[in-house]
Design an enzyme around this catalytic site. Structure first.
Site, PDB file in Angstrom:
ATOM      1  CB  SER A   9      48.015 -28.520   3.819  1.00 16.46           C
ATOM      2  OG  SER A   9      49.262 -28.651   4.463  1.00 16.46           O
ATOM      3  CG  HIS A  34      47.485 -24.688   6.087  1.00 18.42           C
ATOM      4  ND1 HIS A  34      46.970 -23.854   7.056  1.00 18.42           N
ATOM      5  CD2 HIS A  34      48.055 -25.723   6.743  1.00 18.42           C
ATOM      6  CE1 HIS A  34      47.215 -24.372   8.250  1.00 18.42           C
ATOM      7  NE2 HIS A  34      47.885 -25.507   8.100  1.00 18.42           N
ATOM      8  CG  ASP A  36      50.897 -27.598   7.888  1.00 21.08           C
ATOM      9  OD1 ASP A  36      50.257 -27.042   8.796  1.00 21.08           O
ATOM     10  OD2 ASP A  36      50.362 -28.213   6.955  1.00 21.08           O
ATOM     11  CG  MET A  38      55.391 -29.430  11.133  1.00 21.57           C
ATOM     12  SD  MET A  38      54.976 -31.113  10.652  1.00 21.57           S
ATOM     13  CE  MET A  38      53.278 -30.899  10.129  1.00 21.57           C
ATOM     14  CG  HIS A  67      49.465 -24.684  11.541  1.00 18.03           C
ATOM     15  ND1 HIS A  67      48.941 -25.943  11.353  1.00 18.03           N
ATOM     16  CD2 HIS A  67      49.549 -24.506  12.887  1.00 18.03           C
ATOM     17  CE1 HIS A  67      48.715 -26.507  12.532  1.00 18.03           C
ATOM     18  NE2 HIS A  67      49.081 -25.667  13.478  1.00 18.03           N
ATOM     19  CG  MET A  69      52.161 -27.289  14.167  1.00 19.39           C
ATOM     20  SD  MET A  69      51.727 -28.507  12.909  1.00 19.39           S
ATOM     21  CE  MET A  69      51.950 -27.531  11.439  1.00 19.39           C
ATOM     22  CG  MET A 138      45.412 -28.291  15.679  1.00 20.12           C
ATOM     23  SD  MET A 138      45.924 -27.984  13.970  1.00 20.12           S
ATOM     24  CE  MET A 138      46.254 -29.634  13.352  1.00 20.12           C
ATOM     25  CG  ASP A 176      45.372 -27.984   9.762  1.00 21.51           C
ATOM     26  OD1 ASP A 176      45.375 -28.876   8.899  1.00 21.51           O
ATOM     27  OD2 ASP A 176      46.411 -27.414  10.163  1.00 21.51           O
TER      28      ASP A 176
HETATM   29  C1  DX5 Z   1      48.992 -31.377  10.467  1.00 18.90           C
HETATM   30  C2  DX5 Z   1      48.980 -30.131   9.659  1.00 18.90           C
HETATM   31  C3  DX5 Z   1      47.985 -30.103   8.583  1.00 18.90           C
HETATM   32  C4  DX5 Z   1      48.150 -31.156   7.515  1.00 18.90           C
HETATM   33  C5  DX5 Z   1      46.769 -31.582   7.159  1.00 18.90           C
HETATM   34  O1  DX5 Z   1      49.832 -31.197  11.531  1.00 18.90           O
HETATM   35  O2  DX5 Z   1      48.726 -29.016  10.490  1.00 18.90           O
HETATM   36  O3  DX5 Z   1      47.879 -28.822   7.984  1.00 18.90           O
HETATM   37  O4  DX5 Z   1      48.819 -30.708   6.369  1.00 18.90           O
HETATM   38  O5  DX5 Z   1      46.829 -32.691   6.355  1.00 18.90           O
HETATM   39  P1  DX5 Z   1      45.546 -33.590   6.085  1.00 18.90           P
HETATM   40  O6  DX5 Z   1      44.531 -32.732   5.395  1.00 18.90           O
HETATM   41  O7  DX5 Z   1      46.096 -34.676   5.224  1.00 18.90           O
HETATM   42  O8  DX5 Z   1      45.046 -34.088   7.406  1.00 18.90           O
HETATM   43 ZN    ZN Z   2      48.342 -27.056   9.497  1.00 19.20          ZN
END
Ligand code: DX5
Ligand code: ZN
Length: 219
Positions: A9, A34, A36, A38, A67, A69, A138, A176
């Site tokens: 990620s 990956h 993320d 947000m 991903h 969010m 998740m 994840d």
């Molecule tokens: C959290 C993200 C993850 C995050 C995971 O909201 O969706 O993808 O990067 O990080 P770790 O592996 O540190 O939990």
């Molecule tokens: Zn994620």
């Protein structure tokens, strides 16, 4: 389906050096990166948007596993398609129209993923299972990296794998949150085959960490 994939990620990488970080991910032998996204609404944190993904695309041929969010993710599907996303995974909790939103992702030529938070039951996925290429369970509450794996989520992975078999479907199961050399094994045994790792992958030698994760699931 069922081929193992490691997805470091980029949320845990150096934001000022994404081009270099993407090269490092590629060199590590990871199959995906990956990404993320947000929005500060669906989750409290803000990361980055499609513009950053488009900039990353110029430096990498990796599969971009995005991903989202964000609230009402259907608003951003075309933008991410143009940015070069390969997979877009959206939350059932983030839209009133999960079915339509997933159709929109497929129509834009990308792979579609659906994801549930730790507090959402697997049943919420059932009406859209035949539409998706990937189901993401998740294993932490979304929003931040570095949180502890929630072991109770392993049952959900098993249930999704069971539903896939019962319905004769073919999608990947991704996990994840809090994935490291220890937690990965239980998720794999339960049926997961795509493993996101943020802090574990980047807080150390990336090549070594990806290799260790691969070893843990191939054992
Ligand atoms: C959290 C993200 C993850 C995050 C995971 O909201 O969706 O993808 O990067 O990080 P770790 O592996 O540190 O939990
Ligand atoms: Zn994620």
């Amino acid at each position: 389906m069922s081929q193992f994939k490691i997805a470091p990620s980029i949320l845990a990488a150096d934001y000022a050096n994404f081009a270099t970080e993407l090269k490092r991910v590629e060199a590590s032998g990871a199959e995906y990166v990956h990404i993320d996204i947000m929005d500060g609404q669906f989750v409290p944190n803000i990361s980055f948007g499609a513009g950053v993904v488009a900039a990353m695309r110029k430096h990498s041929k990796l599969i971009f596993d995005c991903h989202l969010m964000v609230v009402d993710p259907e608003r951003y599907v075309d933008e991410f398609a143009q940015a070069g996303a390969d997979i877009i995974t959206i939350h059932v909790e983030a839209t009133t129209h999960i079915h339509g939103a997933l159709q929109k992702i497929k129509a834009a030529g990308m792979q579609a993923g659906v994801v549930i938070n730790p507090g959402t039951p697997v049943e919420a996925l059932i009406p859209v299972l035949d539409l998706v290429d990937q189901v993401l369970i998740m294993t932490v509450n979304p929003g931040f990296g570095g949180q502890a794996f929630i072991p109770e989520m392993v049952e959900k992975i098993k249930r999704v794998a069971q539903l896939r078999q019962e319905k004769g479907l073919d999608f990947d199961i991704e996990v994840d949150g809090g994935i490291d050399d220890k937690s990965i094994k239980a998720t794999k045994d339960a049926g997961a085959n795509v493993f996101v790792a943020g802090s574990y992958a980047f807080n150390g030698d990336l090549n070594e960490r990806v290799a260790t994760l691969k070893k843990a699931i191939e054992a």
